[in-house]
Design an enzyme around this catalytic site. Structure first.
Site, mmCIF file in Angstrom:
data_model
loop_
_atom_site.group_PDB
_atom_site.id
_atom_site.type_symbol
_atom_site.label_atom_id
_atom_site.label_comp_id
_atom_site.label_asym_id
_atom_site.label_seq_id
_atom_site.Cartn_x
_atom_site.Cartn_y
_atom_site.Cartn_z
ATOM 1 N N GLU A 709 0.824 -1.215 0.000
ATOM 2 C CA GLU A 709 0.000 0.000 0.000
ATOM 3 C C GLU A 709 0.856 1.261 0.000
ATOM 4 O O GLU A 709 0.359 2.358 -0.153
ATOM 5 C CB GLU A 709 -0.871 0.030 1.270
ATOM 6 C CG GLU A 709 -1.823 -1.131 1.350
ATOM 7 C CD GLU A 709 -2.530 -1.199 2.697
ATOM 8 O OE1 GLU A 709 -3.714 -0.900 2.738
ATOM 9 O OE2 GLU A 709 -1.888 -1.568 3.690
ATOM 10 N N ASP A 733 -5.189 2.504 -0.655
ATOM 11 C CA ASP A 733 -4.138 3.274 0.016
ATOM 12 C C ASP A 733 -2.966 3.543 -0.914
ATOM 13 O O ASP A 733 -2.359 4.614 -0.858
ATOM 14 C CB ASP A 733 -3.657 2.532 1.269
ATOM 15 C CG ASP A 733 -4.547 2.844 2.456
ATOM 16 O OD1 ASP A 733 -4.909 4.019 2.618
ATOM 17 O OD2 ASP A 733 -4.903 1.916 3.199
ATOM 18 N N CYS A 780 -6.472 -6.433 -3.631
ATOM 19 C CA CYS A 780 -7.679 -6.399 -2.804
ATOM 20 C C CYS A 780 -8.264 -5.005 -2.684
ATOM 21 O O CYS A 780 -9.261 -4.805 -2.004
ATOM 22 C CB CYS A 780 -7.415 -6.997 -1.420
ATOM 23 S SG CYS A 780 -6.174 -6.078 -0.485
HETATM 24 C C1 PEP Z 1 -6.583 -0.819 0.343
HETATM 25 O O1 PEP Z 1 -5.955 0.091 0.912
HETATM 26 O O2 PEP Z 1 -6.703 -0.915 -0.888
HETATM 27 C C2 PEP Z 1 -7.237 -1.869 1.155
HETATM 28 C C3 PEP Z 1 -7.775 -2.922 0.589
HETATM 29 O O3 PEP Z 1 -7.307 -1.647 2.493
HETATM 30 P P1 PEP Z 1 -8.380 -0.685 3.160
HETATM 31 O O4 PEP Z 1 -9.317 -0.205 2.097
HETATM 32 O O5 PEP Z 1 -9.045 -1.503 4.218
HETATM 33 O O6 PEP Z 1 -7.510 0.403 3.719
HETATM 34 MG MG MG Z 2 -5.532 -0.039 3.040
#
Ligand code: PEP
Ligand code: MG
Length: 848
Positions: A709, A733, A780
């Site tokens: 990230e 992120d 993700c």
């Molecule tokens: C992301 O940062 O893409 C991620 C999947 O985590 P979150 O959205 O929970 O920060």
């Molecule tokens: Mg994240």
């Protein structure tokens, strides 16, 4: 206000002016410090401001002197001029009143410099501490100071005088510092309910204070009535035996969003007034006389016939029998209504709908609402009359609010109000009989109406009231039927049976459509339905490209329900369990036992053939936990969050790691760490996993991976790939950190685009780095649920797509239509493009 070190306390200059030693003031009372030690200032400004956050305890009747007490009990007296008491208030205007809580720098008293200066002995103003036993030493500033900005007096407090704002004074009263509301739509029904419930756990009287207005923090309706919006500053004030605890807990709760995900939306500045989002009433009339417009409440198309729904008015006697009889009648109706709602909740499988009725149950216990009704009965009114008055008073108050979200809750109060009223009046709730293919038109449909709709007959609905965020709209979306709120009132005059086309996506209702229009709509609907049916039918087939590459399509989940739903929709496992849900909205950390039970339940729902990737706790300064006080950070997204926080709180991490590992026997378990930036972090978390695995005697293989990230991690993917089992790219992120744009910033929403070639090239570097060492890579972030991006991600070489549950069948179906070799060519081309717009234009050529 307090500063570092912890024992210091700084008082700001109450005026702009020149500092004068107190000993030299030509008045022995002050010069000999008979009232207390402190400072004197020769003012050059004429507005006295508060030197610290505190409560106004006294304003002299001659308005020339004011006393304040800070939350640590320090008492400060400010006396404007010498011999000014003789002026009997002439030339002084107070800006606050006794009992007000004021912020440092807030105006307290304004005075007419000329008038007062001519009559008073001197304008020298003294600021002294009247309970000097709390102070170990005084350091006055020298020279020129700016009122409300510069320090005038720095105190070192004696040991044991607490500096924070949660100390109750002798009267058992405490109040918080100003708290900025992070919730995007303010304190609407759900956060208000969470807050009221938490407030009810304290014995103290708890109030919310906003701009001089106070309301009962234990009452949902009173909180909503305060109309607290995103970015507003409020305070919590508590009086009673546990006042300090109440302030501490409720402050943390409010900062954390009261159960709402406020991840990227904490406001730094106050946004535009909420009436700018009062969209429902602002909908312009259509120029086409056959089209009525409103606000999209639930997307989709429907062709049907009008059915008008009219609310029946329940008449009640004004005068009651004895107050005792009326009260018993009322209590019984409340109890029965509670039971009805309990039954409704258990009949509904959808959790979000059940929550609405749970909120209705809370309204039945709302102290402010009940107080109005009970007062009515005590004054001789009938239970029905008193209750109707209570809920109508409150719903009218909410309906009049500028905030559309809160105004929408008026309907909930009317709904629950009517339910109780029917019970008091002994009227059975009549089931609505609607014709086939009905499009309902109503001023407002209550959540109870919509929950009991006959889905086989109702195709959609339009209401003149409500908005896109009303509960009716939420219910429509969960029923998956199109709906419009805030529609042109002419809709109420349409005759039953008239044919119409309802376009929930565009927010339009077309009267008397032509044959051709109806045919067109029906064709579109049929196409969409066939496509969805085919996707669902093939949901359990693997996602293999035409040229034989298997891409694992798994789910992003937030709990057991999502996991089960994912399995039903063909997900091949879980690529991201956001474990935060276990930690939020509670006053203590979840135990190993509590956590492991949930991980095991999810693992069992997935079974031994499916992957289960658990991401460890990812919170930080933007999402504080009540039981883990964290200092406020200037830039919480760049602060102690994710793995940084867990490594700073090793006990928390060890507990979670043990709890996760205990799920190893039940699925293909993997553990993943968020916000990894350095190899030191990787080595430390791996050491912890190995240590706990050995201690628990876990023999199954448990992969250890990291989220990518942070740009540094993507750039160094090769180095990281040597030391971890897998990567999962968190594009949400990664985008914010690559582009230096807050992921929830309302003004940057369009530019903070994951399709920016800078972000895409970092994804590419991550995949190349991982594959160089034979490691797999998942994505993700939100991009994995976007059909437009799938060919590109496949071309880059992503091995796993972790998508939102409902999109899984469509993503799998899409992968099956693609050719990996073509995707690779596409990726090579797209990675060379210069802007996100160019990327989007190129990719949109491939989707229909
Ligand atoms: C992301 O940062 O893409 C991620 C999947 O985590 P979150 O959205 O929970 O920060
Ligand atoms: Mg994240």
């Amino acid at each position: 206000m307090s500063t570092n070190p912890a024992s210091q306390f700084v008082l700001l200059a109450p005026f702009s002016g020149v500092m004068v030693p107190l000993e030299t003031v030509p008045d022995p009372v002050f010069a000999q410090k008979m009232v207390g030690d402190g400072i004197s200032i020769d003012p050059t400004s004429n507005v006295l401001v508060a030197p610290m956050t505190g409560k106004v305890t006294q304003i002299h009747s001659a308005k020339h002197a004011i006393s304040l007490v800070a939350s640590n009990g320090l008492e400060v007296l400010i006396h404007i001029g010498l011999d000014t008491v003789m002026l009997k208030g002439q030339g002084f205007t107070t800006k606050v009143k006794e009992g007000d809580i004021v912020d440092a720098g807030q105006a307290l008293i304004e005075f007419d410099m000329d008038a007062v200066g001519r009559k008073a002995l001197s304008l020298l103003t003294q600021m002294v501490i009247t309970n000097g036993e709390k102070v170990a030493s005084y350091s006055p500033a020298k020279g020129l100071v700016v009122g409300g900005k510069d320090a005038a007096l720095t105190l070192v407090m004696v040991d044991g005088v607490v500096q924070n704002s949660t100390t109750a004074d002798a009267s058992g009263e405490a109040y918080s510092d100003p708290i900025r509301i992070p919730n995007p739509t303010g304190l609407h029904a759900r956060p208000a309910a969470v807050l009221a419930n938490a407030a009810k756990t304290f014995k103290s009287d708890v109030k919310l204070v906003r701009a001089g207005q106070e309301s009962n923090a234990k009452s949902v309706v009173a909180i909503m009535g305060l109309e607290v919006q995103n970015g507003d500053e409020i305070r919590v004030r508590a009086i009673g035996p546990d006042a300090s605890g109440a302030i501490k807990t409720l402050t943390a709760l409010i900062l954390s969003g009261c159960g709402e995900d406020v991840g990227g939306v904490a406001p730094k500045v106050k946004p535009k007034p909420m009436d700018t989002i009062k969209v429902a009433k602002a909908t312009p009339k259509s120029e086409d006389p056959n089209v009525l417009t409103g606000v999209s409440a639930s997307p989709g198309l429907a062709v049907g016939q009008i059915f008008q729904v009219k609310q029946v008015e329940i008449e009640v006697e004004e005068t009651g029998e004895t107050p005792e009889i009326e009260r018993r009648r009322f209590d019984k109706a409340l109890k029965d209504a509670h039971q009805q709602l309990e039954n409704l909740k258990s009949e509904i499988s959808d959790e979000s709908k059940a929550e609405i009725f749970a909120a209705h149950q809370e309204l039945l216990e709302d102290p402010d609402l009940l107080a109005i009704a009970i007062a009515g009965m005590t004054n001789g009114k009938s239970a029905g009359f008193a209750w109707k008055d209570a809920y109508n008073t409150y719903s009218a108050k909410l309906a009049a609010l500028k905030n559309e979200v809160l105004a929408g809750r008026a309907n909930d109060i009317r709904d629950v109000g009517l339910r109780v009223l029917r019970l008091i009046a002994g009227i059975e709730e009549a089931a609505m009989v609607v014709p086939e293919n009905a499009i309902l038109i109503a001023e407002d449909l209550t959540p109870s109406d919509t929950a009991s709709l006959d889905r086989t007959r109702v195709l959609g609905f339009c209401t003149t009231g409500g908005g896109a965020t009303s509960h009716v709209a939420i219910l429509a979306r969960s029923l998956n039927i199109p709906a419009i709120c805030g529609i042109d009132e002419d809709a109420l005059a349409l005759t039953n049976g008239m044919p119409v086309i309802l376009d929930g996506t565009r927010g339009t209702l077309r009267k008397n459509p032509s044959e051709a229009e109806v045919t067109d709509i029906r064709e579109k609907q049929a196409k969409q339905a066939i496509k969805r049916e085919a996707e669902l039918a093939a949901a359990f087939e693997p996602a293999v490209t035409k040229d034989g590459t298997h891409v694992e399509v798994v789910a992003n989940i937030g709990g057991l329900d999502d996991a089960e739903q994912g399995v039903k929709l063909g997900s091949e496992g879980v690529g991201l369990l956001r474990s935060e849900f276990l930690y939020l909205e509670r006053t203590d950390a979840p135990t190993e036992e509590e956590q492991s039970q949930i991980y095991i339940d999810i693992a069992k729902a997935l079974g031994n053939d499916r992957t289960f990737v658990v991401r460890t706790l990812d919170v930080g300064g933007d999402k504080p936990l009540a039981y883990l006080p964290m200092p406020a950070e200037e830039n919480p997204f760049l602060g102690v969050r994710g793995v940084r926080l867990c490594l700073a709180e090793p006990e928390l991490l060890h507990t979670q790691v043990r709890a996760v590992l205990r799920a190893a026997p039940y699925s293909k378990l993997a553990i993943m760490f968020p916000m990894i930036t350095s190899l030191e972090e990787v080595r430390e978390v791996k050491r912890i996993v190995a240590e706990e695995k050995a201690a628990l005697g876990i023999t199954q293989d448990v992969q250890v991976g990291i989220m990518v990230e942070v740009p540094a991690t993507a750039v160094m993917a090769e180095q990281f790939a040597r030391e971890v089992d897998f990567f999962s790219i968190g594009t949400n992120d990664l985008t914010q950190y690559t582009l230096a744009m807050d992921r929830g910033h309302p003004k940057l929403a369009k530019q903070a685009d994951v399709m920016h070639p800078g972000v895409l090239n970092l994804i590419n570097m991550t995949v190349k780095g991982a594959h160089a060492h034979g490691k797999w890579v998942g994505v993700c972030g939100g991009i994995a649920s976007d059909p437009m991006a799938i060919p590109l991600l496949l071309g880059i070489g992503v091995d796993e797509l972790s998508a939102s549950v409902p999109t899984i069948p469509a993503i799998k179906a899409l992968v099956r239509t693609l050719n990996k070799a073509d995707c690779e060519k596409l990726a090579a081309e797209v990675l060379q493009l210069g802007t996100a717009a160019e990327v989007r234009a190129r990719l949109s050529q491939l989707v229909d």
